[in-house]
Structure formats: C-alpha cells, structure tokens
Scaffold this motif. Structure first.
Motif, PDB file in Angstrom:
ATOM      1  N   LEU A 121      39.212  30.112  25.132  1.00  0.00           N
ATOM      2  CA  LEU A 121      38.729  28.733  26.208  1.00  0.00           C
ATOM      3  C   LEU A 121      39.620  29.017  27.708  1.00  0.00           C
ATOM      4  CD1 LEU A 121      38.421  25.949  23.699  1.00  0.00           C
ATOM      5  CD2 LEU A 121      36.446  27.010  24.888  1.00  0.00           C
ATOM      6  N   ARG A 122      41.139  29.325  27.261  1.00  0.00           N
ATOM      7  CA  ARG A 122      42.025  29.277  28.552  1.00  0.00           C
ATOM      8  C   ARG A 122      41.625  30.407  29.264  1.00  0.00           C
ATOM      9  NH1 ARG A 122      46.549  30.438  25.689  1.00  0.00           N
ATOM     10  NH2 ARG A 122      46.685  32.473  26.577  1.00  0.00           N
ATOM     11  N   LEU A 123      41.291  31.771  28.674  1.00  0.00           N
ATOM     12  CA  LEU A 123      41.002  32.832  29.723  1.00  0.00           C
ATOM     13  C   LEU A 123      39.552  32.604  30.244  1.00  0.00           C
ATOM     14  CD1 LEU A 123      42.089  35.583  27.010  1.00  0.00           C
ATOM     15  CD2 LEU A 123      42.713  35.457  29.364  1.00  0.00           C
ATOM     16  N   GLN A 124      38.491  31.826  29.529  1.00  0.00           N
ATOM     17  CA  GLN A 124      37.338  31.650  30.175  1.00  0.00           C
ATOM     18  C   GLN A 124      37.291  30.626  31.216  1.00  0.00           C
ATOM     19  OE1 GLN A 124      34.535  33.233  30.153  1.00  0.00           O
ATOM     20  NE2 GLN A 124      34.498  34.458  27.984  1.00  0.00           N
ATOM     21  N   ALA A 149      39.985  30.344  33.122  1.00  0.00           N
ATOM     22  CA  ALA A 149      40.866  31.036  34.197  1.00  0.00           C
ATOM     23  C   ALA A 149      39.956  32.098  34.933  1.00  0.00           C
ATOM     24  CB  ALA A 149      42.037  31.865  33.739  1.00  0.00           C
ATOM     25  N   HIS A 161      36.729  31.744  35.464  1.00  0.00           N
ATOM     26  CA  HIS A 161      35.585  30.594  35.881  1.00  0.00           C
ATOM     27  C   HIS A 161      34.265  30.812  35.106  1.00  0.00           C
ATOM     28  CE1 HIS A 161      38.208  29.803  39.357  1.00  0.00           C
ATOM     29  NE2 HIS A 161      38.315  31.215  39.482  1.00  0.00           N
ATOM     30  N   PHE A 168      33.833  29.232  32.510  1.00  0.00           N
ATOM     31  CA  PHE A 168      33.574  27.733  31.965  1.00  0.00           C
ATOM     32  C   PHE A 168      34.094  26.924  33.261  1.00  0.00           C
ATOM     33  CE2 PHE A 168      34.214  28.762  27.399  1.00  0.00           C
ATOM     34  CZ  PHE A 168      32.898  28.570  27.141  1.00  0.00           C
ATOM     35  N   PRO A 169      33.346  26.153  33.752  1.00  0.00           N
ATOM     36  CA  PRO A 169      33.622  25.389  35.009  1.00  0.00           C
ATOM     37  C   PRO A 169      34.772  24.299  34.432  1.00  0.00           C
ATOM     38  CG  PRO A 169      31.198  25.496  34.807  1.00  0.00           C
ATOM     39  CD  PRO A 169      31.987  26.055  33.611  1.00  0.00           C
ATOM     40  N   ASP A 178      33.032  20.951  33.139  1.00  0.00           N
ATOM     41  CA  ASP A 178      32.279  21.073  31.825  1.00  0.00           C
ATOM     42  C   ASP A 178      33.329  20.969  30.632  1.00  0.00           C
ATOM     43  OD1 ASP A 178      29.975  21.375  33.147  1.00  0.00           O
ATOM     44  OD2 ASP A 178      29.175  23.253  32.640  1.00  0.00           O
ATOM     45  N   VAL A 179      34.325  21.608  30.705  1.00  0.00           N
ATOM     46  CA  VAL A 179      35.456  21.401  30.043  1.00  0.00           C
ATOM     47  C   VAL A 179      35.796  20.149  29.849  1.00  0.00           C
ATOM     48  CG1 VAL A 179      37.727  21.950  29.600  1.00  0.00           C
ATOM     49  CG2 VAL A 179      36.437  23.881  30.388  1.00  0.00           C
ATOM     50  N   TYR A 213      46.167  22.043  34.905  1.00  0.00           N
ATOM     51  CA  TYR A 213      45.745  21.269  35.790  1.00  0.00           C
ATOM     52  C   TYR A 213      45.950  19.836  35.504  1.00  0.00           C
ATOM     53  CZ  TYR A 213      42.265  24.939  37.023  1.00  0.00           C
ATOM     54  OH  TYR A 213      41.690  26.156  36.782  1.00  0.00           O
ATOM     55  N   GLU A 223      45.467  37.558  32.806  1.00  0.00           N
ATOM     56  CA  GLU A 223      45.124  35.895  32.681  1.00  0.00           C
ATOM     57  C   GLU A 223      45.729  35.411  34.168  1.00  0.00           C
ATOM     58  OE1 GLU A 223      46.430  33.736  29.340  1.00  0.00           O
ATOM     59  OE2 GLU A 223      45.863  31.831  30.178  1.00  0.00           O
ATOM     60  N   LEU A 260      43.677  36.107  37.217  1.00  0.00           N
ATOM     61  CA  LEU A 260      42.526  35.384  37.189  1.00  0.00           C
ATOM     62  C   LEU A 260      42.726  33.945  37.626  1.00  0.00           C
ATOM     63  CD1 LEU A 260      40.952  36.274  33.673  1.00  0.00           C
ATOM     64  CD2 LEU A 260      40.069  36.595  35.841  1.00  0.00           C
ATOM     65  N   LEU A 261      44.195  33.180  37.092  1.00  0.00           N
ATOM     66  CA  LEU A 261      44.246  31.986  37.459  1.00  0.00           C
ATOM     67  C   LEU A 261      44.751  31.874  38.926  1.00  0.00           C
ATOM     68  CD1 LEU A 261      46.588  30.702  34.349  1.00  0.00           C
ATOM     69  CD2 LEU A 261      44.275  29.749  35.210  1.00  0.00           C
ATOM     70  N   LEU A 285      35.266  38.415  28.464  1.00  0.00           N
ATOM     71  CA  LEU A 285      35.624  38.180  29.610  1.00  0.00           C
ATOM     72  C   LEU A 285      35.203  39.493  30.618  1.00  0.00           C
ATOM     73  CD1 LEU A 285      37.749  36.415  31.129  1.00  0.00           C
ATOM     74  CD2 LEU A 285      37.674  35.898  28.456  1.00  0.00           C
ATOM     75  N   ASN A 315      25.703  21.499  30.454  1.00  0.00           N
ATOM     76  CA  ASN A 315      27.278  21.808  30.321  1.00  0.00           C
ATOM     77  C   ASN A 315      27.523  23.313  29.437  1.00  0.00           C
ATOM     78  OD1 ASN A 315      29.717  22.037  28.878  1.00  0.00           O
ATOM     79  ND2 ASN A 315      29.944  19.495  29.311  1.00  0.00           N
ATOM     80  N   VAL A 316      27.962  24.281  30.211  1.00  0.00           N
ATOM     81  CA  VAL A 316      28.023  25.628  29.702  1.00  0.00           C
ATOM     82  C   VAL A 316      29.014  25.744  28.635  1.00  0.00           C
ATOM     83  CG1 VAL A 316      27.285  26.737  31.732  1.00  0.00           C
ATOM     84  CG2 VAL A 316      29.760  26.470  31.284  1.00  0.00           C
ATOM     85  N   VAL A 317      30.167  24.827  28.519  1.00  0.00           N
ATOM     86  CA  VAL A 317      30.892  24.690  27.359  1.00  0.00           C
ATOM     87  C   VAL A 317      30.386  24.409  26.033  1.00  0.00           C
ATOM     88  CG1 VAL A 317      33.078  23.890  26.480  1.00  0.00           C
ATOM     89  CG2 VAL A 317      32.980  24.312  28.758  1.00  0.00           C
TER      90      VAL A 317
END
Lengths: 245, 245
Positions: free
Chosen positions: A97-100, A102, A104, A106-107, A110-111, A188, B27, B30-31, B70, B171-173
């Motif tokens: 989830l963290r990588l996704q 990062a 983008h 997963f917006p 939505d998280v 965040y 990661e 990406l971040l 990813l 919601n994509v998550v």
C-alpha cells in the motif's frame, strides 16, 4: 503475441518468467496443505534442481514471498537454511500500500476514504458486542494524556490507539489493511501536524475525542462510536489541511 | 553469473539485504517525484552500479515491484529495456491476498467478513449519490439471465458484477481490495457451487437478488441496498456450505 512468445520459448524456455514457476509451485503446495505456517521451504539449491530453474530465479521468488510477509528467510546458506513459512500479512500489505500510494497507483483521497470505512466498521463492531479486549487501546489513550509529549510522540501513540482498536475487532484482514493504509499515509499525517500553528489545541481536541470514542464503545452505542470516529478523522484532516474539505 | 554474484556477495557487507536498498531507493524516488507513472527505471546494470549492489539484488527488487503491480518489466536486455512504472495495484493486491489466504495468514472467515464490509459500503455509496456509471454492472446482470449458462460461466459473470459495482464506486483502493479478496476466495466459491444439489434453484435466487440490488441503488435507497447485498452474500455462503452459519 502468441507467436513471439512461442518463438521466445523455443529459443530459451522463458527465462524471465522462471521465478513465476517457483511462486506458483509454493502457492499450490500451500493451497493443498503440503506446506503450512512453521514449515521450512527446501533450500534454494534443491528448489532450483526440483523445478528446473536457475538459483537466481528461486531467489527472486523468495524475495517476493518475503516482502509479501509469507516467509522469513534465514541468513546462512547451509543445508538447513531454507526459508520458514510465517504468513504474517501485516508487513507485506503495508509495503504494498505504501509503494502504491508513493507511485500514485492509489490516490491519497481514496486511501483516506478506505481508512475511514475500516475505522467506522471497527468501532461499530467493538460497540455491538462484548468480549473485545480494549486493554491496549485504553493504555494508548492514557499515555496520550501526558501533556509533555512531543507531536511526534503523540502521533505515534495515536496511530497505536487506532491499530489497537483494529486488533481488538478480531478481524486480521481488516487490522492488516488498516495498518497498511495508516502506514501509507504516515508521511502526510506527520507533515500535517508540522503545519498547524497551535498543536496544543489540536492535541486537546484529539485527547477528548479518543476518550469519547472509548466511552461510546463501552456504552455499546455503535452509531455514536461510528459518528465520533468519523468526525475525529475527518476533523483532523481538515485541521491539518490533509483533506480537500 | 551466479559465480560472480557469489563472489560479490562474499565481499559486500550484509549481501542478503542489498535488494532492500534498491526497493528503498525506488520508493524514495517515487515519493519525492523523481519517478512517476510512465517513467522508465534505469537498466539493471546502471542501478547496480549506482547503488553499489549486485545485479541479482537489483533483479530481486524488480521482481518484488513487478508482483506488487508497481512496474512492468521489458523482455529485452538492451539499453532501453528498463522497467516502466505502471502502478496498477489490482494484480499485486490480489496476489498478496491470495497467497496469504493459501498460507493461512488470513482466516477465510475474516476474508469473507471483510468482503462483506466492502460490498455494503459500495452499494451504500452507489445508492447515496447520482452520477455513478452502472452500465457494466447492468450488462453483467443481463448476461446472467441467460438460462443456458453453466455454473462456471454464471459465477464468472457474478464475480464481474460485484467488481463492476466496486469500480463504479470510484474508490480504487476499495475496488482493488475487493477484487483481491474475491480472487483469494475464488476456489472456495467454485467448490461451493459444485457441492449444491440444485444449482438451477440457486441461480434463480441469485438472479433475482442481483436485479433487486440494482433497483435499490437506482431508487437511491442506501439502507435497502446494503441489506440486500448483505443477505445476498451471506445467503450464498450458507447455501453452499462456505460459512459456519
């Protein structure tokens, strides 16, 4: 594409996908009960020979399983160094989830919405039935009453409180997912705290809300608990500029 | 190549964790926005040199990223063969959940309960606001009206209907998680269908329930939609012996 694949396969038996053979073999063994938690996988060398793939492919598959929280790998390379099936899903889900987030995939919005639906389900579940052990959650809330906590210490306890509630619900899929989502937005949440002008005022509000959430759960009032946790989370995001609202 | 890797590993400190260095580097990129969807990762050789880790460690990290959805890796090994950031979380989440259920990291009961909480949230969300596109979900329900479908064909459309509703929620998550949970219990759902004596009677019930769920969503009745989808899923599990109830 079938032609290209066939040609590639003829030339070299799809070397890039050999690691998938290893993954699928292990999944099948798990599904059919030949492997289970606590069992040791055969050593790399043996898996390589048995499955007819290179050792590097075996190692790639083992890394995937390790990051997904399926196995714990040993440090040695001796004959008994096979990885152990652990099936501890929390870390793997959190990493994914963290990588996704990062990347983008997963917006953030939505998280946050998904975290909210889990949190509401958790407190409703806790309020709706007795027998849930809230010892850890109460300890986190009590620890947060200390006025000398730094924002970082406070937020760590705050995250722990929400994870303790998830654990108390007894649903490990929800608890692992919630933990993963929380980890995905950790950066965040902290950035939000750093932006607020009057952290002490926010901390007073959060403390008060945590106590009220526990009170609603103790009173068995599922709807009140749900509303309180909803307002608690949405309120924090609004106060720290994390949400659009 | 395996020999080179072994030699490199012997010399390098903590060789077994070198792949984590690669994961963390990607990661961070990406971040911090240095990498995003559509971007190409540097080729293996370059990552290996830049990060000071063996190529096998780079490859292990790339496999992890690939299975997690990813990146998409190229098939060649030329200078432009670097993997592409895709951030398509659905496949990775499905793989993780499927493996964890197989390894008993996630009890089936908790997977079913989590699927239920997602499904209820989805139909409530769809009923509570206009503007959701239900074209795909309606098409799946219409296709299921064909009485000549085999149980396997019917169940495939049934799964599609539920995924279409999840997608329509926006919601994509939630959609990716729901898809993953559904994939994780796929085998059990099919096994359940094979055990029932009168499949046709169950199919009639399921068809009727799907139409009523859509009607409740169209009528904007969130609570009715929630109850209908709850009874629909719990009823199927009870009828096919999947649940304890």
């Amino acid at each position: 594409m079938p032609d290209n694949d066939a040609a590639a396969s003829a030339a070299a038996p799809a070397p890039a996908r050999a690691w998938r053979v290893v993954l699928e073999k292990i999944e099948t063994d798990l599904l059919e009960g030949r492997l289970g938690p606590g069992d040791r996988l055969p050593p790399e060398r043996e898996l390589s020979t048995t499955l007819g793939v290179g050792r590097s492919s075996v190692r790639e598959a083992l890394r995937v399983l390790e990051v997904m929280g399926l196995i714990r790998t040993g440090t040695g390379s001796g004959p008994t160094s096979g990885a152990i099936i652990t099936a501890t899903p929390r870390g793997g889900l959190a990493a994914l989830l963290r990588l996704q987030v990062a990347a983008h995939g997963f917006p953030l919005e939505d998280v946050v919405a998904t975290r909210l639906l889990f949190e509401e389900w958790i407190v409703r579940t806790l309020a709706a039935a007795d027998g849930h052990d809230l010892t850890e959650a109460r300890a986190a809330v009590a620890a947060m009453d200390d006025p000398s906590l730094t924002p970082g210490e406070f937020l760590a306890l705050d995250a722990q409180f929400h994870l303790d509630l998830a654990d108390a619900s007894g649903n490990v899929v929800v608890a692992a997912s919630m933990g993963g989502l929380r980890a995905a937005i950790e950066g965040y949440v902290r950035a939000g705290a750093e932006k607020v002008a009057d952290w002490d005022a926010i901390a007073v509000t959060l403390r008060h809300e945590h106590h009220r959430i526990l009170e609603a759960i103790d009173a068995g009032d599922a709807e009140a608990a749900r509303t309180l946790v909803h307002d608690h989370i949405v309120g924090y995001y609004a106060a720290t500029g994390l949400s659009r609202g």
